[in-house]
Design a protein around this motif. Structure first.
Motif, PDB file in Angstrom:
ATOM      1  N   UNK A 245      49.793  41.388  37.249  1.00  0.00           N
ATOM      2  CA  UNK A 245      49.559  40.832  38.580  1.00  0.00           C
ATOM      3  C   UNK A 245      48.249  40.046  38.632  1.00  0.00           C
ATOM      4  N   UNK A 246      48.365  38.778  38.999  1.00  0.00           N
ATOM      5  CA  UNK A 246      47.203  37.895  39.057  1.00  0.00           C
ATOM      6  C   UNK A 246      46.778  37.675  40.506  1.00  0.00           C
ATOM      7  N   UNK A 247      45.487  37.934  40.785  1.00  0.00           N
ATOM      8  CA  UNK A 247      44.929  37.711  42.124  1.00  0.00           C
ATOM      9  C   UNK A 247      44.093  36.447  42.211  1.00  0.00           C
ATOM     10  N   UNK A 248      43.537  36.005  41.109  1.00  0.00           N
ATOM     11  CA  UNK A 248      42.652  34.846  41.014  1.00  0.00           C
ATOM     12  C   UNK A 248      41.656  34.800  42.170  1.00  0.00           C
ATOM     13  N   UNK A 249      40.847  35.857  42.211  1.00  0.00           N
ATOM     14  CA  UNK A 249      39.719  35.952  43.145  1.00  0.00           C
ATOM     15  C   UNK A 249      40.150  35.856  44.609  1.00  0.00           C
ATOM     16  N   UNK A 250      41.343  36.329  44.907  1.00  0.00           N
ATOM     17  CA  UNK A 250      41.839  36.309  46.278  1.00  0.00           C
ATOM     18  C   UNK A 250      42.647  35.077  46.627  1.00  0.00           C
ATOM     19  N   UNK A 251      42.716  34.119  45.713  1.00  0.00           N
ATOM     20  CA  UNK A 251      43.506  32.913  45.972  1.00  0.00           C
ATOM     21  C   UNK A 251      44.996  33.234  46.041  1.00  0.00           C
ATOM     22  N   UNK A 252      45.428  34.219  45.261  1.00  0.00           N
ATOM     23  CA  UNK A 252      46.836  34.613  45.249  1.00  0.00           C
ATOM     24  C   UNK A 252      46.940  35.973  45.938  1.00  0.00           C
ATOM     25  N   UNK A 308      29.262  33.163  30.115  1.00  0.00           N
ATOM     26  CA  UNK A 308      30.679  33.485  30.128  1.00  0.00           C
ATOM     27  C   UNK A 308      31.412  32.628  31.153  1.00  0.00           C
ATOM     28  N   UNK A 309      32.731  32.739  31.163  1.00  0.00           N
ATOM     29  CA  UNK A 309      33.529  31.950  32.105  1.00  0.00           C
ATOM     30  C   UNK A 309      33.304  32.385  33.551  1.00  0.00           C
ATOM     31  N   UNK A 310      32.819  33.607  33.735  1.00  0.00           N
ATOM     32  CA  UNK A 310      32.507  34.064  35.090  1.00  0.00           C
ATOM     33  C   UNK A 310      31.078  33.721  35.497  1.00  0.00           C
ATOM     34  N   UNK A 311      30.347  33.035  34.603  1.00  0.00           N
ATOM     35  CA  UNK A 311      28.988  32.619  34.909  1.00  0.00           C
ATOM     36  C   UNK A 311      27.924  33.627  34.526  1.00  0.00           C
ATOM     37  N   UNK A 363      41.286  39.463  37.806  1.00  0.00           N
ATOM     38  CA  UNK A 363      40.452  38.725  38.761  1.00  0.00           C
ATOM     39  C   UNK A 363      40.602  39.285  40.168  1.00  0.00           C
ATOM     40  N   UNK A 364      40.303  40.578  40.281  1.00  0.00           N
ATOM     41  CA  UNK A 364      40.453  41.283  41.563  1.00  0.00           C
ATOM     42  C   UNK A 364      39.288  41.028  42.510  1.00  0.00           C
ATOM     43  N   UNK A 372      30.136  33.125  43.277  1.00  0.00           N
ATOM     44  CA  UNK A 372      29.767  34.381  42.636  1.00  0.00           C
ATOM     45  C   UNK A 372      30.771  35.473  42.995  1.00  0.00           C
ATOM     46  N   UNK A 373      31.349  36.157  41.988  1.00  0.00           N
ATOM     47  CA  UNK A 373      32.280  37.251  42.288  1.00  0.00           C
ATOM     48  C   UNK A 373      31.572  38.375  43.047  1.00  0.00           C
ATOM     49  N   UNK A 374      32.230  38.890  44.066  1.00  0.00           N
ATOM     50  CA  UNK A 374      31.664  39.954  44.876  1.00  0.00           C
ATOM     51  C   UNK A 374      32.067  41.328  44.336  1.00  0.00           C
ATOM     52  N   UNK A 375      31.215  42.335  44.504  1.00  0.00           N
ATOM     53  CA  UNK A 375      31.544  43.676  43.989  1.00  0.00           C
ATOM     54  C   UNK A 375      32.837  44.202  44.594  1.00  0.00           C
ATOM     55  N   UNK A 376      33.547  44.984  43.800  1.00  0.00           N
ATOM     56  CA  UNK A 376      34.802  45.612  44.213  1.00  0.00           C
ATOM     57  C   UNK A 376      34.772  47.047  43.710  1.00  0.00           C
ATOM     58  N   UNK A 377      35.381  47.997  44.421  1.00  0.00           N
ATOM     59  CA  UNK A 377      35.389  49.391  43.957  1.00  0.00           C
ATOM     60  C   UNK A 377      35.942  49.561  42.546  1.00  0.00           C
TER      61      UNK A 377
END
Length: 402
Positions: A245-252, A308-311, A363-364, A372-377
Motif C-alpha cells: 500500500x502506497x500513501x506517498x506522503x498523504x497524496x494517495x 538521501x531521497x528524503x533530504x 511513505x506514511x 519536510x516529512x512530519x513525525x508519525x507514530x
C-alpha cells in the motif's frame, strides 16, 4: 492514514544453525514491539531478529486490508534498495578479480554510455557511494511526481500509468544523464540517485559477459545460500506476499495497492524480492567474509555524507549505510522502499545482532509546506522495535529456544 485492525501475531523463536550464547532475545518484548508498529498504523509488519545464534521471527497485522489475511514471518517482500548491497558486492568481486578498478573512470568501461568529460571524471567508486553528481531519473520516469515535494503540484497519475510499463536501463540512465547535475564528481556531500546503480548494472554486464541479474544470482545470491531471493520475471511476486500500500506522503488517500507492478522502473538497484530470513543470512555471510574478501568489505564500509531521497544526511559507503545507535553500537545495512513496501536490514559491526523487518505501507508520513516529512507514530514504534532487537536485553538470562 491506515486504520489498524486488532493485532494478529505469529511469532517463533528457533535455534540458529550455528549456535553460541543464546542471550539477548526476549520474545515477549519483541512481540510487543512488533505489535506496536502495527497498532501505530502499519497494516502488516514481519521481522526476523538474530542474536548470538538465536533467531526470533514474528509477524503482526494483515497482508490484505480487504480480506484480513494475516501476514506471516516467512513472506516474500520487494526489498527496494537493499538490492544495492548485492550490486556493490558483485562489483567488488570484479575488483578482486582485476576486471574493475574502483578509482578508474567509468568511461573506460562504458565509453558509449558515458562519453566525454563526465565519463573521464566519474569513477566506479563515485557511482557506488553516490558522489558522482549524476541526477535521479525518477522524476522523469514519473512526470506527475516531478514537482516533489510540493504535494499540490503532484498527482499519482504516473504511478498508475507506469504499472505495466517496461523501461530499459539505458532509457532510465539517459533520463538521469540528461538532467542537470546535482554536484561535481567526487563532491561532498553526495546525493543519492538510483541512476548510479543502473550504470553499475551495465558495468557488470560489460565485464562479466552476462546480465547483472544473472551474475548476481549465481555469484552473490547462491554463494550466500539464499533460497527465496530473486529478481522478478514479471509484475507479480511469485509466492506468499503481502499487498503493498502506497500513501506517498498523504497524496494517495486511502493508500493504493501496488503489489502488482512492473519493476523495470527500479532496475538492478531496487527490484529484488527476498525474505527476512534470507536478508539476515546475506548480511551475515557478507560480514563473515563469505561474499567478498575482508579488504573489499573494508572498502564498502568507507563512508561519507550523502543526502538521501528524503533530504536527510546519511553516512553511506559502497552499497552500505552506517547506522549509529547511541549507547549500543555501530550497525550496517540498508533500507529500501518501492511503491507500497518498505524494508530494513541491519547487522552490528561484530555480526552478533541483526534485524530484518518488512512493512506493507510506504511513505506514511505527511509532509509540510517546506517538504519536510512530519513525525508519525509508526516512526517511534519502528525505532523502538529496532532498539529492542539490536540493543535490548544483552544481559538477559538464556532461555530454551522454542
Amino acid at each position: 492514514m491506515v486504520t489498524a485492525v486488532p493485532a494478529t501475531s505469529e511469532t517463533a523463536v528457533v535455534r540458529a544453525a550455528a549456535t553460541g550464547s543464546v542471550t539477548g532475545v526476549d520474545p515477549a518484548r519483541l512481540r510487543s514491539a512488533l505489535d506496536d508498529v502495527h497498532r501505530a498504523g502499519m497494516p502488516g509488519v514481519f521481522a526476523e531478529v538474530r542474536s548470538d545464534g538465536r533467531v526470533w521471527r514474528g509477524a503482526s497485522g494483515v497482508a490484505d486490508l480487504e480480506t484480513g489475511r494475516p501476514v506471516t514471518p516467512g513472506m516474500l517482500q520487494r526489498v527496494g534498495s537493499l538490492a544495492k548491497t548485492f550490486v556493490a558486492a558483485a562489483v567488488l568481486q570484479q575488483v578482486e578479480r582485476g576486471r574493475v578498478e574502483l578509482d578508474a573512470p567509468i568511461g573506460r568501461y562504458l565509453p558509449h554510455l558515458m562519453p566525454g568529460e563526465r565519463g573521464r571524471k566519474v569513477t566506479v567508486r563515485m557511482l557506488l557511494n553516490h558522489t558522482s553528481g549524476i541526477a535521479e531519473y525518477l522524476g522523469y520516469a514519473f512526470p506527475s511526481l516531478q514537482r516533489f515535494p510540493s504535494l499540490p503540484d503532484m498527482s499519482p497519475k504516473s504511478l498508475d500509468d507506469n504499472r505495466f510499463k517496461r523501461f530499459t536501463p539505458v532509457e532510465l540512465i539517459g533520463m538521469g544523464l540528461r538532467a542537470p547535475a546535482v554536484g561535481e564528481p567526487g563532491g561532498s556531500p553526495g546525493v543519492y540517485a538510483n541512476t548510479n546503480y543502473l550504470i553499475l548494472g551495465e558495468l557488470l554486464e560489460k565485464v562479466t559477459g552476462t546480465t547483472a541479474e544473472t551474475y548476481i544470482t549465481q555469484n552473490v545470491i547462491r554463494r550466500a545460500g539464499l533460497r527465496h531471493t530473486m529478481f522478478p520475471a514479471g509484475p507479480r511476486v511469485n509466492g506468499p506476499h503481502p499487498r503493498m500500500y502506497e500513501a506517498f506522503f498523504g497524496l494517495i488517500d486511502p493508500p493504493r495497492d501496488y503489489s502488482v507492478y512492473d519493476m523495470s522502473w527500479t532496475g538492478i538497484g531496487a527490484s529484488l524480492v527476498s525474505t527476512m530470513e534470507d536478508l539476515n543470512r546475506f548480511y551475515g555471510k557478507l560480514f563473515d567474509g563469505k561474499i567478498v574478501k575482508p579488504s573489499s568489505l573494508a572498502q564498502m564500509r568507507r563512508t561519507g555524507p550523502v543526502i538521501s531521497q528524503s533530504g536527510q544526511m546519511i553516512s553511506y559507503g559502497l552499497g552500505l549505510h552506517e547506522l549509529q545507535i547511541p549507547g549500543c553500537g555501530t550497525f550496517w545495512g540498508n533500507d529500501g522502499t518501492v511503491w507500497g513496501a518498505e524494508t530494513q536490514s541491519w547487522i552490528r559491526a561484530d555480526g552478533r545482532r541483526q534485524i530484518s523487518v518488512a512493512m506493507n505501507l510506504a511513505r506514511w508520513n505527511t509532509i509540510d509546506s517546506s517538504g519536510k516529512p512530519q513525525p508519525h507514530p509508526i516512526d517511534d514504534a519502528l525505532t523502538a522495535l529496532k532498539q529492542q532487537a539490536l540493543c535490548g536485553d544483552e544481559d538477559a538470562p538464556a532461555e530454551n529456544a522454542s
